[in-house]
Motif scaffolding. Structure first.
Motif, short mmCIF file in Angstrom:
data_model
loop_
_atom_site.label_atom_id
_atom_site.label_comp_id
_atom_site.label_asym_id
_atom_site.label_seq_id
_atom_site.Cartn_x
_atom_site.Cartn_y
_atom_site.Cartn_z
N MET A 1 92.00 -34.16 123.85
CA MET A 1 93.46 -34.14 124.05
C MET A 1 94.04 -35.55 123.98
N SER A 2 93.65 -36.30 122.94
CA SER A 2 94.15 -37.65 122.69
C SER A 2 93.78 -38.65 123.78
N GLN A 3 92.71 -38.38 124.50
CA GLN A 3 92.23 -39.26 125.57
C GLN A 3 90.84 -39.76 125.24
N SER A 4 90.48 -40.91 125.79
CA SER A 4 89.13 -41.44 125.64
C SER A 4 88.83 -42.31 126.85
N GLY A 5 87.61 -42.82 126.89
CA GLY A 5 87.24 -43.67 128.02
C GLY A 5 85.80 -44.11 127.93
N MET A 6 85.37 -44.80 128.98
CA MET A 6 84.01 -45.30 129.05
C MET A 6 83.66 -45.59 130.50
N VAL A 7 82.37 -45.74 130.73
CA VAL A 7 81.88 -46.22 132.01
C VAL A 7 81.55 -47.69 131.83
N LEU A 8 82.09 -48.52 132.69
CA LEU A 8 81.83 -49.96 132.68
C LEU A 8 80.87 -50.23 133.84
N THR A 9 79.70 -50.78 133.54
CA THR A 9 78.69 -51.04 134.57
C THR A 9 78.41 -52.53 134.68
N VAL A 10 78.45 -53.04 135.91
CA VAL A 10 78.15 -54.44 136.20
C VAL A 10 76.89 -54.47 137.04
N THR A 11 75.92 -55.26 136.60
CA THR A 11 74.65 -55.40 137.32
C THR A 11 74.50 -56.83 137.83
N ASN A 12 74.17 -56.95 139.10
CA ASN A 12 73.90 -58.24 139.71
C ASN A 12 72.44 -58.59 139.42
N ARG A 13 72.21 -59.53 138.52
CA ARG A 13 70.86 -59.94 138.15
C ARG A 13 70.32 -61.01 139.08
N GLY A 14 71.15 -61.48 140.00
CA GLY A 14 70.75 -62.53 140.93
C GLY A 14 69.96 -62.00 142.11
N ASP A 15 69.52 -62.93 142.95
CA ASP A 15 68.73 -62.58 144.14
C ASP A 15 69.55 -62.58 145.41
N PRO B 1 71.60 -57.57 145.44
CA PRO B 1 70.75 -58.11 144.38
C PRO B 1 70.12 -57.00 143.53
N HIS B 2 70.17 -57.15 142.24
CA HIS B 2 69.57 -56.24 141.26
C HIS B 2 70.15 -54.83 141.32
N ALA B 3 71.35 -54.70 141.89
CA ALA B 3 72.04 -53.41 141.96
C ALA B 3 73.19 -53.39 140.96
N SER B 4 73.68 -52.20 140.68
CA SER B 4 74.79 -52.02 139.73
C SER B 4 75.94 -51.28 140.39
N VAL B 5 77.14 -51.56 139.90
CA VAL B 5 78.34 -50.81 140.26
C VAL B 5 79.03 -50.40 138.97
N SER B 6 79.76 -49.30 139.02
CA SER B 6 80.41 -48.77 137.82
C SER B 6 81.86 -48.40 138.08
N SER B 7 82.64 -48.41 137.00
CA SER B 7 84.03 -48.00 137.04
C SER B 7 84.29 -47.16 135.80
N GLU B 8 85.10 -46.11 135.96
CA GLU B 8 85.50 -45.31 134.80
C GLU B 8 86.81 -45.87 134.27
N ILE B 9 86.82 -46.15 132.97
CA ILE B 9 88.00 -46.70 132.29
C ILE B 9 88.52 -45.60 131.36
N ARG B 10 89.80 -45.29 131.45
CA ARG B 10 90.40 -44.22 130.63
C ARG B 10 91.65 -44.73 129.93
N TRP B 11 91.90 -44.17 128.74
CA TRP B 11 93.08 -44.57 127.97
C TRP B 11 93.50 -43.46 127.02
N VAL B 12 94.71 -43.57 126.49
CA VAL B 12 95.22 -42.66 125.46
C VAL B 12 94.70 -43.16 124.12
N SER B 13 94.03 -42.29 123.38
CA SER B 13 93.41 -42.71 122.12
C SER B 13 94.11 -42.15 120.88
#
Length: 169
Positions: free
Chosen positions: A50-64, A108-120
């Motif tokens: 329905m003219s929509q799109s998106g993605m999951v954005l994941t950030v990983t902390n590679r530090g200690d 440390p070494h964990a990830s967090v995510s966000s859903e990004i959505r937009w009109v495509s």
């Protein structure tokens, strides 16, 4: 009276238990770009339709060490030639100006995510569309980027926009 006293004790216990997490979030230093990894995932089409799109954005902390990020990602987009695109963040529904969101702590070494959505799809009369090839996460100090594919559309006058959820583990 006994019920009111019991409720007051429970409320006080919740506040006391919540304080250490809030204090930890305030004492964790901002995440450094050189210790983070940024990835995008189209969710195998789960955002498309329905003219929509998106993605999951994941950030990983590679530090200690633990570090903190803004609760909601601040993003910039670029085309395939790495030229900036006029894509803006949309205000969250019911959040004008909205509640204060505490930074999120990334272990440390964990990830967090966000859903990004937009009109495509160009569903606007005299609308404008742009294609993004890169997304950049703006940090307190610096930024990190990742490749992506996205077609963003918006009304004219105006700009294409996106909506981002808060980061979650």
């Amino acid at each position: 009276m006994k019920t009111l006293k019991s409720l007051a004790i429970r409320l006080a216990a919740c506040v006391v238990l919540a304080l250490p997490m809030a204090a930890w979030a305030q004492t964790a230093p901002p995440c450094r770009a050189d210790r983070l990894a940024l990835n995008t995932d189209d969710g195998q089409g789960r955002f498309n339709g329905m003219s929509q799109s998106g993605m999951v954005l994941t950030v990983t902390n590679r530090g200690d060490d633990v570090c903190s990020l803004s609760a909601r990602p601040i993003l910039k987009f670029r085309d395939r030639d790495r030229k900036p695109l006029p894509i803006t963040a949309r205000a969250q529904p019911g959040m004008r100006p909205g509640p204060v969101l505490l930074p999120i702590v990334v272990k440390p070494h964990a990830s967090v995510s966000s859903e990004i959505r937009w009109v495509s799809g160009n569903v606007y009369e005299n609308g404008q569309c742009v294609s993004a090839a890169y997304v950049t996460l703006i940090l307190d100090k610096g930024s990190i980027a990742a490749a992506m594919q996205g077609h963003f559309c918006g009304p004219s006058p105006g700009k294409p926009s996106y909506r981002a959820s808060t980061f979650t583990p």
